[in-house]
Design a protein around this motif. Structure first.
Motif, PDB file in Angstrom:
ATOM      1  N   LEU A  46      48.955  44.309  38.946  1.00 39.82           N
ATOM      2  CA  LEU A  46      48.211  43.716  40.060  1.00 39.82           C
ATOM      3  C   LEU A  46      48.340  44.562  41.310  1.00 39.82           C
ATOM      4  O   LEU A  46      49.422  45.054  41.623  1.00 39.82           O
ATOM      5  CB  LEU A  46      48.751  42.314  40.372  1.00 39.82           C
ATOM      6  CG  LEU A  46      48.354  41.185  39.455  1.00 39.82           C
ATOM      7  CD1 LEU A  46      48.924  39.874  39.994  1.00 39.82           C
ATOM      8  CD2 LEU A  46      46.851  41.066  39.308  1.00 39.82           C
ATOM      9  N   LYS A  47      47.245  44.693  42.045  1.00 38.97           N
ATOM     10  CA  LYS A  47      47.300  45.306  43.369  1.00 38.97           C
ATOM     11  C   LYS A  47      47.884  44.271  44.313  1.00 38.97           C
ATOM     12  O   LYS A  47      47.512  43.100  44.267  1.00 38.97           O
ATOM     13  CB  LYS A  47      45.899  45.664  43.847  1.00 38.97           C
ATOM     14  CG  LYS A  47      45.300  46.851  43.150  1.00 38.97           C
ATOM     15  CD  LYS A  47      44.112  47.385  43.974  1.00 38.97           C
ATOM     16  CE  LYS A  47      43.473  48.563  43.280  1.00 38.97           C
ATOM     17  NZ  LYS A  47      42.387  48.148  42.367  1.00 38.97           N
ATOM     18  N   LEU A  48      48.782  44.708  45.169  1.00 36.26           N
ATOM     19  CA  LEU A  48      49.367  43.799  46.155  1.00 36.26           C
ATOM     20  C   LEU A  48      48.475  43.834  47.396  1.00 36.26           C
ATOM     21  O   LEU A  48      48.802  44.435  48.410  1.00 36.26           O
ATOM     22  CB  LEU A  48      50.801  44.225  46.473  1.00 36.26           C
ATOM     23  CG  LEU A  48      51.729  44.260  45.250  1.00 36.26           C
ATOM     24  CD1 LEU A  48      53.102  44.770  45.637  1.00 36.26           C
ATOM     25  CD2 LEU A  48      51.832  42.892  44.594  1.00 36.26           C
ATOM     26  N   ASP A  49      47.317  43.194  47.273  1.00 27.43           N
ATOM     27  CA  ASP A  49      46.311  43.311  48.335  1.00 27.43           C
ATOM     28  C   ASP A  49      46.093  42.015  49.109  1.00 27.43           C
ATOM     29  O   ASP A  49      45.184  41.926  49.927  1.00 27.43           O
ATOM     30  CB  ASP A  49      44.983  43.801  47.746  1.00 27.43           C
ATOM     31  CG  ASP A  49      44.445  42.862  46.659  1.00 27.43           C
ATOM     32  OD1 ASP A  49      45.046  41.789  46.433  1.00 27.43           O
ATOM     33  OD2 ASP A  49      43.422  43.215  46.049  1.00 27.43           O
ATOM     34  N   LYS A  50      46.922  41.009  48.841  1.00 28.94           N
ATOM     35  CA  LYS A  50      46.852  39.713  49.547  1.00 28.94           C
ATOM     36  C   LYS A  50      45.544  38.983  49.285  1.00 28.94           C
ATOM     37  O   LYS A  50      45.204  38.044  50.002  1.00 28.94           O
ATOM     38  CB  LYS A  50      47.028  39.873  51.066  1.00 28.94           C
ATOM     39  CG  LYS A  50      48.361  40.452  51.478  1.00 28.94           C
ATOM     40  CD  LYS A  50      48.489  40.427  52.990  1.00 28.94           C
ATOM     41  CE  LYS A  50      49.779  41.070  53.439  1.00 28.94           C
ATOM     42  NZ  LYS A  50      49.938  41.014  54.883  1.00 28.94           N
ATOM     43  N   ASP A  51      44.787  39.431  48.276  1.00 30.96           N
ATOM     44  CA  ASP A  51      43.477  38.858  48.020  1.00 30.96           C
ATOM     45  C   ASP A  51      43.444  38.280  46.604  1.00 30.96           C
ATOM     46  O   ASP A  51      43.694  38.991  45.639  1.00 30.96           O
ATOM     47  CB  ASP A  51      42.424  39.959  48.185  1.00 30.96           C
ATOM     48  CG  ASP A  51      41.017  39.401  48.007  1.00 30.96           C
ATOM     49  OD1 ASP A  51      40.761  38.295  48.520  1.00 30.96           O
ATOM     50  OD2 ASP A  51      40.197  40.071  47.351  1.00 30.96           O
ATOM     51  N   CYS A  52      43.167  36.997  46.490  1.00 28.94           N
ATOM     52  CA  CYS A  52      43.154  36.353  45.172  1.00 28.94           C
ATOM     53  C   CYS A  52      41.776  36.505  44.537  1.00 28.94           C
ATOM     54  O   CYS A  52      40.886  35.673  44.727  1.00 28.94           O
ATOM     55  CB  CYS A  52      43.543  34.889  45.273  1.00 28.94           C
ATOM     56  SG  CYS A  52      43.742  34.120  43.657  1.00 28.94           S
ATOM     57  N   GLY A  53      41.604  37.591  43.811  1.00 31.86           N
ATOM     58  CA  GLY A  53      40.356  37.853  43.115  1.00 31.86           C
ATOM     59  C   GLY A  53      40.520  37.635  41.615  1.00 31.86           C
ATOM     60  O   GLY A  53      41.483  37.014  41.162  1.00 31.86           O
ATOM     61  N   THR A  54      39.593  38.183  40.850  1.00 30.98           N
ATOM     62  CA  THR A  54      39.557  37.984  39.401  1.00 30.98           C
ATOM     63  C   THR A  54      40.866  38.365  38.711  1.00 30.98           C
ATOM     64  O   THR A  54      41.346  37.652  37.840  1.00 30.98           O
ATOM     65  CB  THR A  54      38.408  38.831  38.803  1.00 30.98           C
ATOM     66  OG1 THR A  54      37.221  38.540  39.544  1.00 30.98           O
ATOM     67  CG2 THR A  54      38.157  38.479  37.349  1.00 30.98           C
ATOM     68  N   ASN A  55      41.445  39.501  39.089  1.00 30.79           N
ATOM     69  CA  ASN A  55      42.657  39.966  38.429  1.00 30.79           C
ATOM     70  C   ASN A  55      43.857  39.064  38.707  1.00 30.79           C
ATOM     71  O   ASN A  55      44.650  38.779  37.816  1.00 30.79           O
ATOM     72  CB  ASN A  55      42.977  41.413  38.830  1.00 30.79           C
ATOM     73  CG  ASN A  55      42.006  42.397  38.199  1.00 30.79           C
ATOM     74  OD1 ASN A  55      41.648  42.274  37.033  1.00 30.79           O
ATOM     75  ND2 ASN A  55      41.561  43.358  38.975  1.00 30.79           N
ATOM     76  N   THR A  56      43.961  38.603  39.948  1.00 29.91           N
ATOM     77  CA  THR A  56      45.076  37.709  40.295  1.00 29.91           C
ATOM     78  C   THR A  56      44.924  36.370  39.574  1.00 29.91           C
ATOM     79  O   THR A  56      45.889  35.851  39.013  1.00 29.91           O
ATOM     80  CB  THR A  56      45.156  37.517  41.824  1.00 29.91           C
ATOM     81  OG1 THR A  56      45.326  38.800  42.439  1.00 29.91           O
ATOM     82  CG2 THR A  56      46.327  36.625  42.208  1.00 29.91           C
ATOM     83  N   VAL A  57      43.700  35.837  39.552  1.00 29.31           N
ATOM     84  CA  VAL A  57      43.448  34.570  38.852  1.00 29.31           C
ATOM     85  C   VAL A  57      43.807  34.717  37.362  1.00 29.31           C
ATOM     86  O   VAL A  57      44.458  33.852  36.773  1.00 29.31           O
ATOM     87  CB  VAL A  57      41.968  34.128  39.013  1.00 29.31           C
ATOM     88  CG1 VAL A  57      41.635  32.964  38.085  1.00 29.31           C
ATOM     89  CG2 VAL A  57      41.692  33.743  40.463  1.00 29.31           C
ATOM     90  N   TYR A  58      43.402  35.831  36.782  1.00 33.05           N
ATOM     91  CA  TYR A  58      43.687  36.093  35.366  1.00 33.05           C
ATOM     92  C   TYR A  58      45.201  36.137  35.118  1.00 33.05           C
ATOM     93  O   TYR A  58      45.703  35.527  34.170  1.00 33.05           O
ATOM     94  CB  TYR A  58      43.037  37.416  34.960  1.00 33.05           C
ATOM     95  CG  TYR A  58      43.244  37.778  33.505  1.00 33.05           C
ATOM     96  CD1 TYR A  58      42.409  37.249  32.523  1.00 33.05           C
ATOM     97  CD2 TYR A  58      44.265  38.634  33.119  1.00 33.05           C
ATOM     98  CE1 TYR A  58      42.600  37.581  31.180  1.00 33.05           C
ATOM     99  CE2 TYR A  58      44.458  38.971  31.789  1.00 33.05           C
ATOM    100  CZ  TYR A  58      43.615  38.440  30.822  1.00 33.05           C
ATOM    101  OH  TYR A  58      43.809  38.758  29.506  1.00 33.05           O
ATOM    102  N   ALA A  59      45.925  36.839  35.996  1.00 28.67           N
ATOM    103  CA  ALA A  59      47.385  36.947  35.842  1.00 28.67           C
ATOM    104  C   ALA A  59      48.058  35.584  36.006  1.00 28.67           C
ATOM    105  O   ALA A  59      49.005  35.262  35.281  1.00 28.67           O
ATOM    106  CB  ALA A  59      47.941  37.960  36.849  1.00 28.67           C
ATOM    107  N   ILE A  60      47.559  34.782  36.936  1.00 25.20           N
ATOM    108  CA  ILE A  60      48.110  33.424  37.103  1.00 25.20           C
ATOM    109  C   ILE A  60      47.920  32.634  35.807  1.00 25.20           C
ATOM    110  O   ILE A  60      48.832  31.959  35.336  1.00 25.20           O
ATOM    111  CB  ILE A  60      47.449  32.677  38.292  1.00 25.20           C
ATOM    112  CG1 ILE A  60      47.839  33.324  39.633  1.00 25.20           C
ATOM    113  CG2 ILE A  60      47.839  31.189  38.298  1.00 25.20           C
ATOM    114  CD1 ILE A  60      47.026  32.826  40.833  1.00 25.20           C
ATOM    115  N   LYS A  61      46.737  32.740  35.216  1.00 26.51           N
ATOM    116  CA  LYS A  61      46.462  32.036  33.946  1.00 26.51           C
ATOM    117  C   LYS A  61      47.406  32.501  32.840  1.00 26.51           C
ATOM    118  O   LYS A  61      47.905  31.687  32.071  1.00 26.51           O
ATOM    119  CB  LYS A  61      45.021  32.277  33.494  1.00 26.51           C
ATOM    120  CG  LYS A  61      44.045  31.275  34.039  1.00 26.51           C
ATOM    121  CD  LYS A  61      42.694  31.396  33.329  1.00 26.51           C
ATOM    122  CE  LYS A  61      41.661  30.532  34.016  1.00 26.51           C
ATOM    123  NZ  LYS A  61      40.298  30.922  33.753  1.00 26.51           N
TER     124      LYS A  61
END
Length: 93
Positions: A46-61
């Protein structure tokens, strides 16, 4: 009310992280997911970009799926939203 200390350390944590959110609460979740090697939809760290986009949502899942296998109900559901249950679990580990 003047309640001292009790919840203050957790107050920044309780903010739900979901698609479209951005800020330090998102960064915290990204750091935890990255440290535990949950990757984004693109297969990358994950990029530590403070932005909850597709990749962050996917990782949370992916995190929620993994945790629900071990302890059903611990994250509430596998929805890609880091709400109070998921956050409490992430921070407790």
């Amino acid at each position: 009310s003047g309640a001292s200390g009790s919840d203050e350390s957790l107050s920044f944590v309780v903010k739900t992280v979901k698609k479209g959110e951005n800020g330090n609460h998102v960064l915290l979740v990204q750091e935890i997911l990255r440290a535990r090697e949950f990757k984004g939809k693109d297969g990358k760290a994950l990029k530590l970009d403070k932005d909850c986009g597709t990749n962050t949502v996917y990782a949370i899942k992916q995190y929620q799926k993994a945790r629900e296998k071990v302890a059903p109900g611990i994250c509430g559901s596998v929805d890609g939203v880091a709400g109070p249950k998921t956050l409490r679990d992430m921070i407790a580990l």
